[in-house]
Design a protein around this motif. Structure first.
Motif, PDB file in Angstrom:
ATOM      1  N   LEU A 142       1.653  44.721  37.022  1.00 21.49           N
ATOM      2  CA  LEU A 142       0.826  43.524  37.076  1.00 21.49           C
ATOM      3  C   LEU A 142       1.430  42.395  36.241  1.00 21.49           C
ATOM      4  CD1 LEU A 142      -2.807  44.923  36.773  1.00 21.49           C
ATOM      5  CD2 LEU A 142      -1.328  44.780  38.772  1.00 21.49           C
ATOM      6  N   PRO A 143       1.644  41.243  36.853  1.00 24.38           N
ATOM      7  CA  PRO A 143       2.130  40.091  36.081  1.00 24.38           C
ATOM      8  C   PRO A 143       1.032  39.577  35.162  1.00 24.38           C
ATOM      9  CG  PRO A 143       1.639  39.438  38.342  1.00 24.38           C
ATOM     10  CD  PRO A 143       1.485  40.930  38.285  1.00 24.38           C
ATOM     11  N   GLU A 144       1.425  39.121  34.009  1.00 29.29           N
ATOM     12  CA  GLU A 144       0.468  38.580  33.048  1.00 29.29           C
ATOM     13  C   GLU A 144       0.825  37.122  32.724  1.00 29.29           C
ATOM     14  OE1 GLU A 144      -2.175  40.068  32.118  1.00 29.29           O
ATOM     15  OE2 GLU A 144      -1.818  42.194  32.572  1.00 29.29           O
ATOM     16  N   PRO A 145      -0.171  36.288  32.428  1.00 25.18           N
ATOM     17  CA  PRO A 145      -1.593  36.614  32.464  1.00 25.18           C
ATOM     18  C   PRO A 145      -2.119  36.594  33.892  1.00 25.18           C
ATOM     19  CG  PRO A 145      -1.305  34.323  31.877  1.00 25.18           C
ATOM     20  CD  PRO A 145       0.075  34.886  31.980  1.00 25.18           C
ATOM     21  N   LEU A 146      -3.233  37.269  34.114  1.00 26.25           N
ATOM     22  CA  LEU A 146      -3.845  37.260  35.437  1.00 26.25           C
ATOM     23  C   LEU A 146      -4.582  35.949  35.664  1.00 26.25           C
ATOM     24  CD1 LEU A 146      -5.398  40.856  35.601  1.00 26.25           C
ATOM     25  CD2 LEU A 146      -3.226  40.083  36.591  1.00 26.25           C
ATOM     26  N   PRO A 147      -4.605  35.478  36.913  1.00 24.35           N
ATOM     27  CA  PRO A 147      -5.416  34.293  37.223  1.00 24.35           C
ATOM     28  C   PRO A 147      -6.880  34.523  36.858  1.00 24.35           C
ATOM     29  CG  PRO A 147      -3.931  34.809  39.038  1.00 24.35           C
ATOM     30  CD  PRO A 147      -3.843  35.965  38.082  1.00 24.35           C
ATOM     31  N   ASP A 148      -7.577  33.455  36.543  1.00 20.49           N
ATOM     32  CA  ASP A 148      -8.965  33.556  36.106  1.00 20.49           C
ATOM     33  C   ASP A 148      -9.893  34.154  37.156  1.00 20.49           C
ATOM     34  OD1 ASP A 148      -8.289  32.466  33.663  1.00 20.49           O
ATOM     35  OD2 ASP A 148      -8.840  30.415  34.223  1.00 20.49           O
ATOM     36  N   CYS A 149      -9.504  34.057  38.426  1.00 15.64           N
ATOM     37  CA  CYS A 149     -10.384  34.543  39.496  1.00 15.64           C
ATOM     38  C   CYS A 149     -10.333  36.059  39.677  1.00 15.64           C
ATOM     39  CB  CYS A 149     -10.042  33.857  40.819  1.00 15.64           C
ATOM     40  SG  CYS A 149      -8.378  34.203  41.430  1.00 15.64           S
ATOM     41  N   ILE A 150      -9.466  36.748  38.910  1.00 22.28           N
ATOM     42  CA  ILE A 150      -9.255  38.185  39.097  1.00 22.28           C
ATOM     43  C   ILE A 150      -9.981  38.988  38.027  1.00 22.28           C
ATOM     44  CG2 ILE A 150      -7.546  40.047  39.015  1.00 22.28           C
ATOM     45  CD1 ILE A 150      -5.563  38.254  40.351  1.00 22.28           C
ATOM     46  N   VAL A 151     -10.618  40.077  38.482  1.00 19.14           N
ATOM     47  CA  VAL A 151     -11.242  41.046  37.585  1.00 19.14           C
ATOM     48  C   VAL A 151     -10.708  42.432  37.945  1.00 19.14           C
ATOM     49  CG1 VAL A 151     -13.395  42.148  36.869  1.00 19.14           C
ATOM     50  CG2 VAL A 151     -13.344  39.690  37.308  1.00 19.14           C
ATOM     51  N   LYS A 152     -10.233  43.186  36.942  1.00 20.18           N
ATOM     52  CA  LYS A 152      -9.785  44.560  37.144  1.00 20.18           C
ATOM     53  C   LYS A 152     -10.947  45.518  36.880  1.00 20.18           C
ATOM     54  CE  LYS A 152      -6.334  44.630  34.243  1.00 20.18           C
ATOM     55  NZ  LYS A 152      -5.152  45.162  33.505  1.00 20.18           N
ATOM     56  N   LEU A 153     -11.190  46.425  37.825  1.00 22.62           N
ATOM     57  CA  LEU A 153     -12.301  47.367  37.697  1.00 22.62           C
ATOM     58  C   LEU A 153     -11.842  48.777  37.355  1.00 22.62           C
ATOM     59  CD1 LEU A 153     -14.551  46.295  40.723  1.00 22.62           C
ATOM     60  CD2 LEU A 153     -14.618  45.494  38.354  1.00 22.62           C
ATOM     61  N   GLY A 154     -10.532  49.062  37.411  1.00 24.75           N
ATOM     62  CA  GLY A 154     -10.050  50.413  37.153  1.00 24.75           C
ATOM     63  C   GLY A 154     -10.313  51.344  38.326  1.00 24.75           C
ATOM     64  N   TRP A 155     -10.083  52.641  38.090  1.00 28.42           N
ATOM     65  CA  TRP A 155     -10.335  53.624  39.144  1.00 28.42           C
ATOM     66  C   TRP A 155     -11.832  53.771  39.391  1.00 28.42           C
ATOM     67  CZ3 TRP A 155      -6.523  54.884  42.093  1.00 28.42           C
ATOM     68  CH2 TRP A 155      -5.233  55.064  41.596  1.00 28.42           C
ATOM     69  N   LEU A 156     -12.207  53.868  40.642  1.00 34.30           N
ATOM     70  CA  LEU A 156     -13.586  54.166  41.031  1.00 34.30           C
ATOM     71  C   LEU A 156     -13.569  55.349  41.985  1.00 34.30           C
ATOM     72  CD1 LEU A 156     -14.960  50.564  41.765  1.00 34.30           C
ATOM     73  CD2 LEU A 156     -15.232  51.897  39.660  1.00 34.30           C
ATOM     74  N   ASP A 157     -14.646  56.121  42.012  1.00 33.75           N
ATOM     75  CA  ASP A 157     -14.721  57.207  42.973  1.00 33.75           C
ATOM     76  C   ASP A 157     -14.968  56.637  44.374  1.00 33.75           C
ATOM     77  OD1 ASP A 157     -17.433  56.555  43.090  1.00 33.75           O
ATOM     78  OD2 ASP A 157     -18.070  58.293  41.924  1.00 33.75           O
ATOM     79  N   ARG A 158     -15.021  57.535  45.337  1.00 28.64           N
ATOM     80  CA  ARG A 158     -15.159  57.105  46.735  1.00 28.64           C
ATOM     81  C   ARG A 158     -16.400  56.231  46.931  1.00 28.64           C
ATOM     82  NH1 ARG A 158     -13.571  59.037  51.937  1.00 28.64           N
ATOM     83  NH2 ARG A 158     -12.179  60.472  50.875  1.00 28.64           N
ATOM     84  N   ASN A 159     -17.517  56.631  46.325  1.00 29.75           N
ATOM     85  CA  ASN A 159     -18.738  55.842  46.470  1.00 29.75           C
ATOM     86  C   ASN A 159     -18.590  54.470  45.821  1.00 29.75           C
ATOM     87  OD1 ASN A 159     -19.987  57.884  47.857  1.00 29.75           O
ATOM     88  ND2 ASN A 159     -21.204  58.609  46.128  1.00 29.75           N
ATOM     89  N   GLY A 160     -17.904  54.443  44.668  1.00 27.42           N
ATOM     90  CA  GLY A 160     -17.702  53.171  43.991  1.00 27.42           C
ATOM     91  C   GLY A 160     -16.847  52.214  44.801  1.00 27.42           C
ATOM     92  N   VAL A 161     -15.794  52.745  45.420  1.00 27.48           N
ATOM     93  CA  VAL A 161     -14.936  51.904  46.262  1.00 27.48           C
ATOM     94  C   VAL A 161     -15.719  51.401  47.468  1.00 27.48           C
ATOM     95  CG1 VAL A 161     -12.871  51.853  47.709  1.00 27.48           C
ATOM     96  CG2 VAL A 161     -12.816  53.060  45.518  1.00 27.48           C
ATOM     97  N   THR A 162     -16.499  52.297  48.070  1.00 29.46           N
ATOM     98  CA  THR A 162     -17.302  51.898  49.229  1.00 29.46           C
ATOM     99  C   THR A 162     -18.291  50.797  48.853  1.00 29.46           C
ATOM    100  OG1 THR A 162     -17.121  54.110  50.197  1.00 29.46           O
ATOM    101  CG2 THR A 162     -18.902  52.702  51.003  1.00 29.46           C
ATOM    102  N   ALA A 163     -18.905  50.910  47.692  1.00 34.07           N
ATOM    103  CA  ALA A 163     -19.849  49.892  47.248  1.00 34.07           C
ATOM    104  C   ALA A 163     -19.178  48.532  47.097  1.00 34.07           C
ATOM    105  CB  ALA A 163     -20.476  50.309  45.914  1.00 34.07           C
TER     106      ALA A 163
END
Length: 365
Positions: free
Chosen positions: A233-254
């Motif tokens: 990942l290039p730094e710094p990230l643009p202000d419009c981006i949020v990183k959520l980390g790993w999510l389970d299948r239900n989290g990704v679907t949501a």
């Protein structure tokens, strides 16, 4: 029939693939007849559908990819003796190499699925040539090679692998998405989702560069993390981006249920399972014109295509998006998914491959 799945990783597409296949196999062949060999460090990423099936899961240490290959080989030979499988289904390049080289240690029918050919990886011509030589040499060992897209099939034929040793079985997922509520994502801007590994192959860095200057138009969420590559990942990230980390299948679907568009900016891809997961939810996709991704959207008929690694082209596509067009493309994409990429078709075809039956052309997506 006893089945042993051997995996160098369970993160990402391979894990999703097995989440559809394993429960079906437990029902068809019995819980005592399906086993899985995975890295011990990846246990937390195993899909709940696999865990709840109750199958036997063996592990091996994988401190690094290369040293992990030797540890996988040693553990695989141990598991062979205890499980005594009729089918060994190897997933991805390193697991595939281990299982194929150890062909003489078992009478089981050997099935290999690359989930993306190693020679398609970005690299020097010499590196790609070496990968081609390795795949050509190892191709004599498995009883059958499952290819997950027409692109993979074509690459295999160019290597000189006989058509009779290849089975085209495009990926599929359950026709019904997990029953979860959409994630909270209140924003008047166009909501852009990326879901996958933060590795060089997946091109998340390309997406990050492409959204620069579009903070007023886009709200971007990145679901995932590093698995193979580091510091992508290039730094710094643009202000419009949020990183959520790993999510389970239900989290990704949501998250998918709440987004306006999914972006899959891969540099190479055997298939691109996350794209059909979005299409199942009537969400439009923007994908790189590589490998199986361009087949999924039928060269732009069912989604938007951009040239791989072309930051300017992806930027322009994102800049010109509007919600009305996205909703229309999402409806078209759903029809593509429903007619072509369901798990029922995939597991039926894999059963046929295990049994040594040829796949009727009318049964191949």
């Amino acid at each position: 029939m006893k089945i042993l799945h051997v995996c160098e990783t369970i993160i990402g597409g391979t894990g999703s693939y097995l989440a559809e296949l394993v429960p079906h196999q437990v029902t068809k062949y019995g819980i005592e007849n399906v086993s899985l060999l995975v890295p011990d460090s990846h246990l937390q990423y195993i899909d709940p559908k696999i865990l709840s099936s109750g199958i036997q899961i063996a592990t091996f240490r994988r401190p690094r990819r290369l040293s992990g290959a030797f540890m996988l080989a040693r553990r695989y030979l141990q598991v062979l003796k205890s499980v005594k499988p009729d089918i060994v289904h190897a997933h991805s390049s390193i697991a595939g190499a281990v299982v194929r080289v150890a062909r003489g240690f078992t009478k089981a029918r050997i099935i290999f699925c690359a989930h993306g050919w190693s020679m398609d990886m970005t690299g020097t011509p010499r590196t790609r040539k070496l990968a081609e030589l390795v795949e050509r040499g190892l191709a004599i060992f498995p009883d059958q090679i499952i290819v997950i897209s027409s692109h993979e099939l074509g690459r295999a034929l160019k290597l000189g692998i006989p058509f009779s040793r290849l089975s085209l079985v495009p990926n599929g997922i359950d026709a019904t998405a997990p029953a979860v509520e959409p994630a909270a994502w209140v924003d008047d801007r166009i909501k852009v989702l990326y879901a996958g590994r933060f590795d060089y192959q997946k091109g998340v860095d390309v997406l990050i560069e492409a959204v620069r200057g579009l903070d007023d138009k886009l709200s971007v969420r990145l679901v995932g993390d590093n698995a193979v590559s580091r510091n992508v990942l290039p730094e710094p990230l643009p202000d419009c981006i949020v990183k959520l980390g790993w999510l389970d299948r239900n989290g990704v679907t949501a998250q998918m249920k709440s987004c306006d568009v999914l972006v899959v900016p891969s540099r190479w891809e055997g298939f691109g399972l996350v794209a059909i997961e979005a299409m199942r939810l009537s969400k439009p996709v923007i994908v790189s014109a590589v490998g199986g991704l361009q087949e999924i959207v039928d060269h732009g008929k069912y989604g938007y295509l951009v040239e791989a690694e072309n930051v300017a082209q992806l930027h322009e596509r994102l800049r010109t998006l509007d919600k009305a067009s996205l909703k229309e493309m999402g409806a078209i994409g759903y029809q593509r998914f429903a007619s072509t990429y369901t798990a029922d078709r995939m597991v039926r075809q894999i059963d046929a491959v295990y049994a040594g039956r040829s796949l009727p052309e009318t049964d191949v997506a």
